[in-house]
Scaffold this motif. Structure first.
Motif, PDB file in Angstrom:
ATOM      1  N   ILE A 139       2.809  -7.748  -0.584  1.00 35.86           N
ATOM      2  CA  ILE A 139       3.389  -6.875   0.440  1.00 35.86           C
ATOM      3  C   ILE A 139       3.804  -5.541  -0.177  1.00 35.86           C
ATOM      4  O   ILE A 139       3.568  -4.468   0.389  1.00 35.86           O
ATOM      5  N   ALA A 140       4.425  -5.616  -1.362  1.00 36.30           N
ATOM      6  CA  ALA A 140       4.878  -4.392  -2.030  1.00 36.30           C
ATOM      7  C   ALA A 140       3.691  -3.508  -2.416  1.00 36.30           C
ATOM      8  O   ALA A 140       3.734  -2.280  -2.241  1.00 36.30           O
ATOM      9  N   TRP A 141       2.621  -4.104  -2.934  1.00 39.83           N
ATOM     10  CA  TRP A 141       1.448  -3.313  -3.287  1.00 39.83           C
ATOM     11  C   TRP A 141       0.787  -2.723  -2.048  1.00 39.83           C
ATOM     12  O   TRP A 141       0.269  -1.605  -2.083  1.00 39.83           O
ATOM     13  N   ASP A 142       0.779  -3.483  -0.969  1.00 40.33           N
ATOM     14  CA  ASP A 142       0.277  -2.954   0.290  1.00 40.33           C
ATOM     15  C   ASP A 142       1.028  -1.676   0.662  1.00 40.33           C
ATOM     16  O   ASP A 142       0.442  -0.699   1.141  1.00 40.33           O
ATOM     17  N   ALA A 143       2.332  -1.699   0.425  1.00 34.71           N
ATOM     18  CA  ALA A 143       3.162  -0.543   0.756  1.00 34.71           C
ATOM     19  C   ALA A 143       2.871   0.636  -0.163  1.00 34.71           C
ATOM     20  O   ALA A 143       2.804   1.792   0.282  1.00 34.71           O
ATOM     21  N   LEU A 144       2.699   0.374  -1.457  1.00 33.44           N
ATOM     22  CA  LEU A 144       2.468   1.462  -2.409  1.00 33.44           C
ATOM     23  C   LEU A 144       1.183   2.222  -2.093  1.00 33.44           C
ATOM     24  O   LEU A 144       1.147   3.455  -2.175  1.00 33.44           O
ATOM     25  N   VAL A 145       0.126   1.501  -1.755  1.00 38.16           N
ATOM     26  CA  VAL A 145      -1.131   2.188  -1.449  1.00 38.16           C
ATOM     27  C   VAL A 145      -1.145   2.706  -0.006  1.00 38.16           C
ATOM     28  O   VAL A 145      -1.720   3.761   0.277  1.00 38.16           O
ATOM     29  N   GLY A 146      -0.500   1.980   0.900  1.00 35.91           N
ATOM     30  CA  GLY A 146      -0.454   2.423   2.291  1.00 35.91           C
ATOM     31  C   GLY A 146       0.362   3.680   2.479  1.00 35.91           C
ATOM     32  O   GLY A 146       0.121   4.465   3.410  1.00 35.91           O
ATOM     33  N   LEU A 147       1.333   3.900   1.597  1.00 37.86           N
ATOM     34  CA  LEU A 147       2.160   5.110   1.651  1.00 37.86           C
ATOM     35  C   LEU A 147       1.292   6.357   1.612  1.00 37.86           C
ATOM     36  O   LEU A 147       1.428   7.267   2.444  1.00 37.86           O
ATOM     37  N   PHE A 148       0.378   6.424   0.653  1.00 33.06           N
ATOM     38  CA  PHE A 148      -0.461   7.610   0.492  1.00 33.06           C
ATOM     39  C   PHE A 148      -1.523   7.702   1.576  1.00 33.06           C
ATOM     40  O   PHE A 148      -1.876   8.791   2.017  1.00 33.06           O
TER      41      PHE A 148
END
Length: 474
Positions: A139-148
């Protein structure tokens, strides 16, 4: 022989733990089979395997070519390392992490099983602890890449950030829902598209920006910053370790281990070196506002708009990997929900974390999340590798669904895992956790390496002292 009652009581009951009905289902039958993959964590039957190790290069290359990698590279300049030292530190960390993922990827063809379900052989029922961490990390990695991706689409279409994020997550949610084969095909296409786009970005960057900047810190502060950057780069590449076998489990059991390792290692190491190198060269242009930095380099017009569209697409390519592996981690927790549904769950939960990352102080929050979500992985790797080396000796293939783990051995794995993490805390350096050793060492963070060494010492020592394999094969 461990007591079968103790095995069952801790959840290491062998076949029933991996082969429940919701964990099975329809598997892709060949390259290009885009039916929904409902097959979950149950081992893939040998007669349903297909494909070549060559596919592993693109499935591991494309997900790394995104603004997360650029932003991570830029942290080297923010830390004061300058171009050459920043590049060297990034290369060291990237290669070390890629070696780990390449090795673990070779387990996929030999087991037909994803990485977290395979870890049940070492952890028994206590696998729920690393599985929960893996699910949260996805979930956290999804957020890191989804942010950009959200920032890029928002700038491109002129829509609110939250709406752009919903679009990005919606697209990747669909791909994650369809599963393994569509992911492989998407990454093959994205490898070409993303490489071409980011090459143009790099060329324009070198043409209009002084990339060879000197270090701005000296002495012990320089050493501390260098070690921290090694750890940051290592954390980025080794974060895929708990995903590694997920994308090789459909390969035939007799696939060349060297080729599986080589294509996986090359895909990750080359992609991260390329993309983080751009970040080191870009420096302050992307250290705080990545999308604005790209626009300032690429300019407006068609090229600028295309760059933003590709950034959004790149976040989808990386995000689907998180959705897919997160779905398998949720099943490993024992949640008996079909894989496509659990993939969607990961995508939905990432939305709130993206909004938090975007709210303020993105650079600090990004670095904190990047480090914190991966500190557990080296200890996990140490435990499963020790078990694998002992268990796989003299065996070409292993079926995790018929392997069992004794209660004492499962508890020992968990104890080693937890104690190693606690031992690493004094060496951590984030805004949330500043360990006394890291502070004394001018910010040098070696927590990942301490975590691995302590887990290896404790669990490896335990298994040597036991003097026998910890398995009972049904």
């Amino acid at each position: 022989m461990p007591d079968p009652r103790s095995v069952a009581s801790i959840g290491g009951e062998g076949s029933s733990a991996l082969s429940a009905a919701p964990f099975q289902g329809r598997s892709p039958t060949a390259a290009g089979d885009f039916h929904v993959e409902t097959h979950g964590i149950a081992p893939v039957a040998t007669d349903k395997r297909y494909g070549s190790p060559r596919r592993l290069f693109t499935v591991w290359f494309a997900p790394q070519v995104n603004m997360t990698g650029v932003f991570t590279g830029a942290l080297a300049i923010a830390l004061g390392l300058g171009f050459w030292l920043g590049m060297l530190a990034m290369l060291i960390g990237t290669v070390l992490g890629s070696l780990v993922v390449g090795y673990l990827s070779t387990w996929g063809p030999r087991t037909g099983t994803a990485q977290l379900p395979t870890a049940r052989m070492a952890f028994g029922g206590t696998v729920v602890v690393p599985a929960a961490l893996q699910w949260l990390s996805s979930i956290a990695w999804d957020a890191l890449v989804g942010l950009f991706g959200g920032e890029a689409l928002s700038a491109l279409l002129g829509i609110p950030f939250w709406a752009a994020v919903l679009i990005v997550l919606g697209v990747q949610g669909v791909v994650g829902f369809f599963g393994y084969e569509l992911i492989h095909r998407l990454q093959a296409v994205l490898t070409v598209v993303l490489l071409a786009t980011f090459v143009v970005f790099a060329v324009k960057l070198v043409g209009g920006h002084d990339v060879i900047v000197p270090a701005t810190v000296t002495g012990p502060d320089l050493v501390g910053a260098f070690i921290l950057e090694v750890t940051i780069a290592f954390s980025l590449s080794v974060s895929w370790a708990s995903y590694a076998a997920d994308f090789s489990r459909y390969l035939p059991a007799d696939s060349s281990r060297m080729r599986v390792f080589g294509y996986t290692f090359a895909g990750i190491a080359l992609a991260y070196t390329f993309i983080q190198g751009i970040g080191v060269a870009a420096g302050e242009l992307v250290s705080e506002h990545s999308v604005e930095g790209v626009q300032s380099v690429m300019g407006g017009g068609v090229i600028g708009a295309l760059a933003l569209a590709v950034i959004a697409l790149a976040s989808v390519g990386s995000g689907v990997m998180n959705d897919y592996s997160g779905s398998l981690a949720l099943q490993t927790l024992g949640v008996r929900v079909r894989r496509p549904v659990s993939a969607v769950v990961v995508t939905v939960l990432a939305f709130g974390l993206i909004l938090w990352l975007h709210a303020a102080d993105t650079a600090t929050r990004f670095q904190d999340v990047l480090l914190l979500i991966g500190y557990w992985i080296p200890g996990f790797v140490a435990v499963v590798v020790v078990d694998w080396v002992i268990r796989s000796r003299g065996r070409a293939t292993i079926d995790p669904s018929v392997e069992s783990t004794g209660r004492a051995d499962a508890i020992a794995a968990l104890v080693a895992f937890v104690v190693a993490y606690l031992a690493a805390v004094p060496f951590m350096n984030t805004s949330l956790i500043q360990g006394p050793v890291a502070v004394a060492w001018h910010g040098a963070d070696i927590a990942y390496f301490v975590d691995f060494a302590v887990a290896l010492l404790i669990y490896g020592g335990y298994r040597v002292a036991r003097g026998r394999p910890a398995t009972v094969r049904n």
